[in-house]
Design an enzyme around this catalytic site. Structure first.
Site, short mmCIF file in Angstrom:
data_model
loop_
_atom_site.label_atom_id
_atom_site.label_comp_id
_atom_site.label_asym_id
_atom_site.label_seq_id
_atom_site.Cartn_x
_atom_site.Cartn_y
_atom_site.Cartn_z
N ASP A 255 0.85 -1.19 0.00
CA ASP A 255 0.00 0.00 0.00
C ASP A 255 0.89 1.24 0.00
O ASP A 255 2.04 1.19 0.44
CB ASP A 255 -0.89 0.00 1.25
CG ASP A 255 -1.92 -1.13 1.19
OD1 ASP A 255 -2.25 -1.56 0.07
OD2 ASP A 255 -2.37 -1.58 2.26
N TYR A 319 6.87 -8.16 8.05
CA TYR A 319 6.35 -6.81 8.30
C TYR A 319 6.74 -6.35 9.70
O TYR A 319 6.84 -7.16 10.63
CB TYR A 319 4.81 -6.81 8.26
CG TYR A 319 4.20 -6.94 6.90
CD1 TYR A 319 4.03 -5.82 6.08
CD2 TYR A 319 3.75 -8.18 6.44
CE1 TYR A 319 3.44 -5.94 4.83
CE2 TYR A 319 3.16 -8.30 5.19
CZ TYR A 319 3.00 -7.18 4.39
OH TYR A 319 2.40 -7.30 3.18
N TYR A 391 -3.26 -10.18 3.84
CA TYR A 391 -3.55 -8.76 4.08
C TYR A 391 -3.25 -8.47 5.55
O TYR A 391 -4.03 -8.84 6.44
CB TYR A 391 -5.01 -8.44 3.77
CG TYR A 391 -5.37 -8.65 2.31
CD1 TYR A 391 -4.97 -7.73 1.33
CD2 TYR A 391 -6.12 -9.76 1.91
CE1 TYR A 391 -5.31 -7.92 0.00
CE2 TYR A 391 -6.46 -9.95 0.58
CZ TYR A 391 -6.05 -9.03 -0.37
OH TYR A 391 -6.38 -9.21 -1.68
#
Ligand SMILES: [Zn+2]
Length: 427
Positions: A255, A319, A391
């Protein structure tokens, strides 16, 4: 003719009694026989031996004159012998296949190829000759009528002969698998067209800021949605290659508000309409726009099949998440998350935020590993290693239960995701 039956000479007599052929076009019909011979040498040898054999037959029996007469206008060599026995110089006919133009065709094509290729900087080339030309059609007519199995096509001969000459004149190499330049020839129009194969560069980008898109994102009213894109930084490399067009093939996409740290995200840059195929990888970066927020690293050139391979490979990501809880968290929150999400399959319906663009599907991704540090009773710093298709934002807040399990539910608190960074992508 029986004494000549079943061999090259008899077959040639049969062909030449019907079709006038120049030496090159005759030699090509017997290309399978004789090593290290040009088709011209082959054709000349066959014609010479055929006429010698006919001469021998005539000396033995003058009734064999008809054989000589049958080919006299079609053979094009030794006119003295023919006029000695037939009384006049033969009315030589033009080659049925090439109309005696083949040598001109070769020199014209070589000249045009050299001139066209000189407009590009290439190291290797391949010649391709369009199928279905008139000259090829006439050649096939003879081959099928006489049921020949020893021939090579004019396309093959020309590709070889033209290739040798172009190589010598331009000092560039023929290359069949991954040529820099494609030279397309039309034998009907004698048109020569040179194009280059696309250039693919495997690189990586590191995104140190947020609100940066991969490609330029322009809204309907013509305004840019985000001020900076990776595309802005790399696009000027088209100048290095004198290329017409640049296209980015990223391995996945984050994103816009997510930074990409560590070794960065793999990206393949495709350049089309390239005039210079000789740029070294080290020189590519010279035209990149300097940016404090986007760093680019050019690794190597790849082939198209590697691009497909790289894009289809399953990858995993690590992440870093900074998560804020609405209410104070219990002291065992970190433990709870680690216990719940270590090597855990997560069921996700397409996130609400992208439902407009994507179908509403359920997919299962996996969290492989998780590390959690409580900064204070509201703030958690979390490292998650998971499938790249997961996600991760929804993994945190749950998307109204569409992602299960999710961290908000496990911690029984509303969670806000303050920061997301990709810190490693393995592929
Ligand atoms: Zn010919």
């Amino acid at each position: 003719m029986s004494s000549l039956s079943g061999n090259i000479i008899s077959k040639s007599a049969e062909i030449l009694s019907k079709y006038p052929l120049c030496s090159r076009c005759l030699g090509r019909l017997f290309a399978k026989y004789g090593l290290s011979l040009s088709n011209i040498a082959r054709g000349n040898a066959i014609k010479t031996l055929l006429l010698m054999e006919l001469h021998r037959l005539i000396i033995n029996d003058v009734r064999n004159l008809s054989l000589l007469k049958g080919i006299s206008e079609n053979v094009g060599v030794m006119p003295q012998l023919i006029s000695k026995y037939l009384g006049s110089t033969p009315n030589e006919k033009k080659c049925y296949v090439c109309s005696n133009t083949i040598e001109y065709v070769i020199s014209k094509l070589v000249q045009d190829m050299v001139s066209e290729l000189s407009k590009f900087k290439v190291r290797t080339f391949i010649i391709s000759i369009r199928k279905g030309s008139e000259i090829e059609r006439r050649e096939l007519e003879i081959v099928s009528e006489l049921n020949l199995d020893s021939w090579e096509s004019i396309r093959r001969e020309l590709k070889r002969e033209l290739g040798k000459k172009v190589k010598a004149l331009l000092d560039i190499e023929p290359e069949f698998k991954h040529p820099d330049a494609l030279v397309l020839v039309d034998l009907d129009t004698l048109n020569v067209k040179v194009t280059t194969t696309p250039t693919y560069i495997l690189c990586r980008y590191v995104k140190l800021g947020r609100n940066i898109s991969q490609v330029r994102w322009v809204s309907k009213n013509g305004f840019r949605k985000y001020p900076l894109a990776v595309e802005d930084v790399v696009e000027p490399i088209t100048k290095s290659f004198n290329a017409e067009k640049l296209q980015l093939h990223a391995v996945g996409r984050e994103d816009v508000d997510v930074r990409v740290l560590g070794n960065g995200r793999p990206l393949v840059i495709e350049l089309k309409g390239v005039k210079d195929k000789t740029v070294s990888v080290e020189d590519i970066a010279k035209n990149v726009v300097h940016s404090d927020l986007i760093l680019t690293f050019f690794d190597r050139y790849i082939e198209h099949k590697h691009l497909i391979d790289i894009k289809s490979r399953r990858s995993s990501k690590v992440y870093r998440l900074l998560v804020l809880s609405k209410k104070p968290l219990s002291s065992d929150s970190a433990e709870l998350l680690i216990r719940e999400f270590s090597n855990r399959a997560v069921r996700q319906r397409t996130p609400t935020r992208i439902l407009k663009r994507r179908k509403d599907l359920t997919h299962v991704g996996r969290v492989y590993d998780i590390k959690v540090m409580a900064v204070n009773e509201y703030l958690l710093e979390i490292l998650v290693k998971c499938d790249s298709s997961l996600y991760v934002k929804e993994l945190v807040h749950g998307d109204g239960g569409r992602t299960f399990p999710n961290m908000a539910e496990v911690l029984n608190s509303e969670l806000d995701l303050l920061e997301v960074d990709v810190i490693d992508i393995s592929y």
